[in-house]
Design a protein around this motif. Sequence first.
Motif, PDB file in Angstrom:
ATOM      1  N   PHE A 246      35.644  44.867  43.769  1.00 35.79           N
ATOM      2  CA  PHE A 246      36.964  44.705  43.152  1.00 35.79           C
ATOM      3  C   PHE A 246      38.023  44.195  44.116  1.00 35.79           C
ATOM      4  O   PHE A 246      39.212  44.388  43.905  1.00 35.79           O
ATOM      5  N   ASN A 247      37.617  43.513  45.185  1.00 36.34           N
ATOM      6  CA  ASN A 247      38.579  42.846  46.049  1.00 36.34           C
ATOM      7  C   ASN A 247      38.906  41.497  45.423  1.00 36.34           C
ATOM      8  O   ASN A 247      38.012  40.730  45.064  1.00 36.34           O
ATOM      9  N   PHE A 248      40.187  41.198  45.282  1.00 36.65           N
ATOM     10  CA  PHE A 248      40.641  39.967  44.638  1.00 36.65           C
ATOM     11  C   PHE A 248      40.223  38.759  45.464  1.00 36.65           C
ATOM     12  O   PHE A 248      40.398  38.733  46.679  1.00 36.65           O
ATOM     13  N   ILE A 249      39.686  37.726  44.792  1.00 39.80           N
ATOM     14  CA  ILE A 249      39.301  36.476  45.454  1.00 39.80           C
ATOM     15  C   ILE A 249      40.311  35.382  45.129  1.00 39.80           C
ATOM     16  O   ILE A 249      40.899  34.779  46.019  1.00 39.80           O
ATOM     17  N   THR A 250      40.497  35.118  43.830  1.00 39.92           N
ATOM     18  CA  THR A 250      41.411  34.059  43.422  1.00 39.92           C
ATOM     19  C   THR A 250      41.717  34.179  41.936  1.00 39.92           C
ATOM     20  O   THR A 250      41.111  34.970  41.227  1.00 39.92           O
ATOM     21  N   ARG A 251      42.636  33.350  41.519  1.00 38.52           N
ATOM     22  CA  ARG A 251      43.012  33.272  40.107  1.00 38.52           C
ATOM     23  C   ARG A 251      42.811  31.823  39.673  1.00 38.52           C
ATOM     24  O   ARG A 251      43.234  30.896  40.372  1.00 38.52           O
TER      25      ARG A 251
ATOM     26  N   PHE B  50      46.344  43.441  34.641  1.00 38.81           N
ATOM     27  CA  PHE B  50      45.967  42.625  33.497  1.00 38.81           C
ATOM     28  C   PHE B  50      46.869  42.889  32.301  1.00 38.81           C
ATOM     29  O   PHE B  50      47.520  43.922  32.219  1.00 38.81           O
ATOM     30  N   VAL B  51      46.808  41.944  31.361  1.00 38.28           N
ATOM     31  CA  VAL B  51      47.319  42.148  30.011  1.00 38.28           C
ATOM     32  C   VAL B  51      46.171  41.755  29.087  1.00 38.28           C
ATOM     33  O   VAL B  51      45.861  40.586  28.940  1.00 38.28           O
ATOM     34  N   ARG B  52      45.510  42.741  28.544  1.00 40.38           N
ATOM     35  CA  ARG B  52      44.365  42.571  27.641  1.00 40.38           C
ATOM     36  C   ARG B  52      43.191  41.817  28.278  1.00 40.38           C
ATOM     37  O   ARG B  52      42.837  40.721  27.848  1.00 40.38           O
ATOM     38  N   PRO B  53      42.554  42.391  29.304  1.00 33.15           N
ATOM     39  CA  PRO B  53      41.353  41.749  29.852  1.00 33.15           C
ATOM     40  C   PRO B  53      40.246  41.798  28.795  1.00 33.15           C
ATOM     41  O   PRO B  53      40.000  42.828  28.184  1.00 33.15           O
ATOM     42  N   THR B  54      39.610  40.658  28.572  1.00 35.21           N
ATOM     43  CA  THR B  54      38.576  40.629  27.539  1.00 35.21           C
ATOM     44  C   THR B  54      37.232  40.230  28.138  1.00 35.21           C
ATOM     45  O   THR B  54      36.570  41.061  28.732  1.00 35.21           O
ATOM     46  N   LYS B  55      36.871  38.991  28.021  1.00 33.10           N
ATOM     47  CA  LYS B  55      35.538  38.539  28.416  1.00 33.10           C
ATOM     48  C   LYS B  55      35.331  38.677  29.918  1.00 33.10           C
ATOM     49  O   LYS B  55      36.241  38.483  30.712  1.00 33.10           O
ATOM     50  N   LEU B  56      34.085  39.011  30.286  1.00 33.21           N
ATOM     51  CA  LEU B  56      33.692  39.197  31.677  1.00 33.21           C
ATOM     52  C   LEU B  56      32.454  38.366  31.978  1.00 33.21           C
ATOM     53  O   LEU B  56      31.634  38.121  31.087  1.00 33.21           O
ATOM     54  N   ALA B  57      32.295  37.998  33.233  1.00 34.04           N
ATOM     55  CA  ALA B  57      31.064  37.377  33.728  1.00 34.04           C
ATOM     56  C   ALA B  57      30.803  37.975  35.103  1.00 34.04           C
ATOM     57  O   ALA B  57      31.732  38.142  35.898  1.00 34.04           O
ATOM     58  N   ALA B  58      29.543  38.300  35.376  1.00 31.58           N
ATOM     59  CA  ALA B  58      29.219  38.938  36.655  1.00 31.58           C
ATOM     60  C   ALA B  58      28.010  38.275  37.300  1.00 31.58           C
ATOM     61  O   ALA B  58      27.058  37.887  36.618  1.00 31.58           O
ATOM     62  N   SER B  59      28.077  38.142  38.606  1.00 27.34           N
ATOM     63  CA  SER B  59      26.921  37.748  39.408  1.00 27.34           C
ATOM     64  C   SER B  59      26.632  38.915  40.338  1.00 27.34           C
ATOM     65  O   SER B  59      27.325  39.929  40.295  1.00 27.34           O
ATOM     66  N   SER B  60      25.667  38.768  41.197  1.00 31.03           N
ATOM     67  CA  SER B  60      25.348  39.863  42.116  1.00 31.03           C
ATOM     68  C   SER B  60      26.471  40.103  43.122  1.00 31.03           C
ATOM     69  O   SER B  60      26.567  41.176  43.705  1.00 31.03           O
ATOM     70  N   THR B  61      27.364  39.115  43.295  1.00 30.56           N
ATOM     71  CA  THR B  61      28.418  39.253  44.297  1.00 30.56           C
ATOM     72  C   THR B  61      29.833  39.151  43.744  1.00 30.56           C
ATOM     73  O   THR B  61      30.783  39.498  44.447  1.00 30.56           O
ATOM     74  N   GLU B  62      29.999  38.672  42.498  1.00 27.18           N
ATOM     75  CA  GLU B  62      31.345  38.434  41.990  1.00 27.18           C
ATOM     76  C   GLU B  62      31.487  38.824  40.521  1.00 27.18           C
ATOM     77  O   GLU B  62      30.518  38.897  39.783  1.00 27.18           O
ATOM     78  N   LEU B  63      32.754  39.024  40.136  1.00 22.81           N
ATOM     79  CA  LEU B  63      33.109  39.350  38.762  1.00 22.81           C
ATOM     80  C   LEU B  63      34.283  38.464  38.356  1.00 22.81           C
ATOM     81  O   LEU B  63      35.264  38.353  39.084  1.00 22.81           O
ATOM     82  N   ALA B  64      34.159  37.824  37.184  1.00 23.10           N
ATOM     83  CA  ALA B  64      35.244  37.033  36.618  1.00 23.10           C
ATOM     84  C   ALA B  64      35.772  37.761  35.395  1.00 23.10           C
ATOM     85  O   ALA B  64      35.002  38.230  34.558  1.00 23.10           O
ATOM     86  N   VAL B  65      37.100  37.863  35.292  1.00 26.85           N
ATOM     87  CA  VAL B  65      37.755  38.579  34.189  1.00 26.85           C
ATOM     88  C   VAL B  65      38.713  37.618  33.498  1.00 26.85           C
ATOM     89  O   VAL B  65      39.602  37.059  34.154  1.00 26.85           O
ATOM     90  N   PHE B  66      38.544  37.425  32.182  1.00 26.82           N
ATOM     91  CA  PHE B  66      39.511  36.640  31.427  1.00 26.82           C
ATOM     92  C   PHE B  66      40.666  37.558  31.057  1.00 26.82           C
ATOM     93  O   PHE B  66      40.519  38.467  30.247  1.00 26.82           O
ATOM     94  N   ASP B  67      41.791  37.340  31.685  1.00 25.81           N
ATOM     95  CA  ASP B  67      43.016  38.103  31.449  1.00 25.81           C
ATOM     96  C   ASP B  67      43.735  37.395  30.304  1.00 25.81           C
ATOM     97  O   ASP B  67      44.575  36.526  30.519  1.00 25.81           O
ATOM     98  N   SER B  68      43.374  37.749  29.066  1.00 26.34           N
ATOM     99  CA  SER B  68      43.795  36.977  27.898  1.00 26.34           C
ATOM    100  C   SER B  68      45.302  36.990  27.677  1.00 26.34           C
ATOM    101  O   SER B  68      45.874  35.985  27.261  1.00 26.34           O
ATOM    102  N   GLY B  69      45.956  38.097  27.948  1.00 27.67           N
ATOM    103  CA  GLY B  69      47.399  38.173  27.762  1.00 27.67           C
ATOM    104  C   GLY B  69      48.174  37.322  28.750  1.00 27.67           C
ATOM    105  O   GLY B  69      49.251  36.808  28.437  1.00 27.67           O
ATOM    106  N   ASN B  70      47.620  37.159  29.942  1.00 28.11           N
ATOM    107  CA  ASN B  70      48.260  36.326  30.958  1.00 28.11           C
ATOM    108  C   ASN B  70      47.691  34.913  31.000  1.00 28.11           C
ATOM    109  O   ASN B  70      48.107  34.100  31.821  1.00 28.11           O
TER     110      ASN B  70
END
Length: 180
Positions: free
Chosen positions: A94-99, A64-84
């Motif tokens: 923490f297994n990558f799903i998609t971008r 990441f470059v400056r990960p900020t806002k997050l959202a989580a469900s029971s099975t997934e995590l979304a990360v706003f990679d603000s710098g990118n």
Amino acid sequence: DLAFKEIGGLASTKDFLYVSDTGNNVVLKYDIAGYSNNDSSLRNRRNYIELVGGFGSETRQTKFVRPTKLAASSTELAVFDSGNKTIKLFDNEFNFITRISSIDFSKETFGAMNFDPDFGSLYIVTFRDITTNDITVRTTFLYRFSGTGYRFKEQFIMNDTLSITDNEVVNSLSFSGTDS
């Protein structure tokens, strides 16, 4: 004993707390099940599990470059990679799903995101100042991503505008905990 440089965002589920540290370019995961299940041995304890991240470009799945806002469900995590200027999705291990890079964050400002617990969709709210005939309005957009790999995208232009004069922005998005 982990030192945070700058906390950018928090998200939690019934069992886990996720914290983005924008200064260290990481997202940390904690077991907080003792808080929710009232386990006397784990009550009021936050147990560090693991982290993902480090400095890296948009194409680096777990960087990441400056990960900020997050959202989580029971099975997934979304990360706003603000710098990118992208959103990276992971499973809860923490297994990558998609971008998600189909939103132009150089034109739209990221506001908030969250998972809909009933339908498993990821909703993202952005806004942009649009000028027409010398009149500028702050327009809000709602995106819904769903389906395998979150490839399906719908975009909605919201009828309500935000006040530029009062510098109104979108800070959060939430869904009812009750299935309606």
